[in-house]
Design a protein around this motif. Structure first.
Motif, mmCIF file in Angstrom:
data_model
loop_
_atom_site.group_PDB
_atom_site.id
_atom_site.type_symbol
_atom_site.label_atom_id
_atom_site.label_comp_id
_atom_site.label_asym_id
_atom_site.label_seq_id
_atom_site.Cartn_x
_atom_site.Cartn_y
_atom_site.Cartn_z
ATOM 1 N N UNK A 46 68.268 70.704 30.467
ATOM 2 C CA UNK A 46 67.195 71.603 30.561
ATOM 3 C C UNK A 46 65.565 70.774 30.696
ATOM 4 N N UNK A 47 65.604 69.534 30.010
ATOM 5 C CA UNK A 47 64.429 68.650 29.969
ATOM 6 C C UNK A 47 63.935 68.556 31.623
ATOM 7 N N UNK A 48 64.996 68.700 32.507
ATOM 8 C CA UNK A 48 64.380 68.402 33.872
ATOM 9 C C UNK A 48 63.796 69.703 34.484
ATOM 10 N N UNK A 49 64.175 70.790 34.058
ATOM 11 C CA UNK A 49 63.635 72.080 34.457
ATOM 12 C C UNK A 49 62.151 72.065 34.227
ATOM 13 N N UNK A 50 61.029 72.621 35.217
ATOM 14 C CA UNK A 50 59.931 72.400 35.085
ATOM 15 C C UNK A 50 59.473 73.318 33.985
ATOM 16 N N UNK A 51 59.781 74.317 33.754
ATOM 17 C CA UNK A 51 59.388 75.396 32.686
ATOM 18 C C UNK A 51 59.400 74.755 31.331
#
Length: 211
Positions: A46-51
């Motif tokens: 999840x930390x890689x997702x931009x939002x």
């Protein structure tokens, strides 16, 4: 790969003994083996997702580059999502939230959501644990790194290189507009993130990297 994998450094267990292992480590309660908790795998993905970083400084957290990163992996699989689509994909994967044709929020039942399990060691007959050291260059009087102070080596436990882990997922199909993101598409995305970013502690100095 070299130098290995470090997990669970936040667990304290110091006995103030000479030559003790200073940093904590995470072991599976049932098997006693080192495992990568599913919560850690989920957090890394999840930390890689931009939002995930949208409420913080866009420039500081590379919001646009992270969005482009996710889009490229999906585009290579013939899936084209804009920034809003990436946001909806994140909500579907990590929060079980989807949207119907009228744009209304739909909360998926737990058994219909994507599930991320612990990652277990699959190597057999090999030595899996070893020790290593980190040497923070900080004096006891000053927390600011100082290249001229005497380093204080900290002994730590690690999973050795060439040890195989099996990452496990139970993934569902997600429909966003006219795009269908299949379990196979998500698996390709997750695999690439793990290969590119690594997992666990000390990834900035090479730990936790996979091939």
């Amino acid at each position: 790969i070299y130098p290995g994998l470090v997990i669970g450094t936040g667990y304290l267990h110091s006995a103030y003994a000479e030559d003790e292992i200073k940093l904590g480590f995470y072991f599976d309660y049932t098997s006693g083996q080192p495992v990568i908790p599913g919560s850690s795998v989920k957090g890394l993905l999840r930390s890689v997702f931009p939002s995930y970083n949208k409420d913080l400084s866009s420039k500081k957290n590379n919001y646009e580059s992270r969005c482009s990163y996710i889009q490229k992996i999906l585009k290579d699989q013939n899936i084209n999502l804009d920034e809003e689509g990436i946001r909806k994909l994140e909500l579907a994967i990590f929060d079980g939230i989807e949207f119907d044709k009228d744009g209304k929020v739909v909360n998926k039942a737990m058994y219909k959501r994507d599930i991320i399990f612990d990652a277990y060691i699959t190597s057999k007959g090999n030595k899996i644990l070893g020790t290593d050291y980190i040497t923070p260059h900080k004096s006891k009087k000053n927390d600011v790194p100082d290249e001229f102070c005497n380093p204080d080596p900290l002994k730590m436990l690690k999973v050795l290189p060439d040890v195989s882990f099996k990452f496990q997922f139970n993934l569902k199909e997600t429909v966003i507009g006219d795009c269908k993101v299949t379990p196979g598409n998500k698996l390709v995305l997750f695999k690439q993130i793990l290969l590119d970013f690594g997992i666990g502690a000390k990834t900035n100095v090479g730990f936790g990297k996979f091939v």
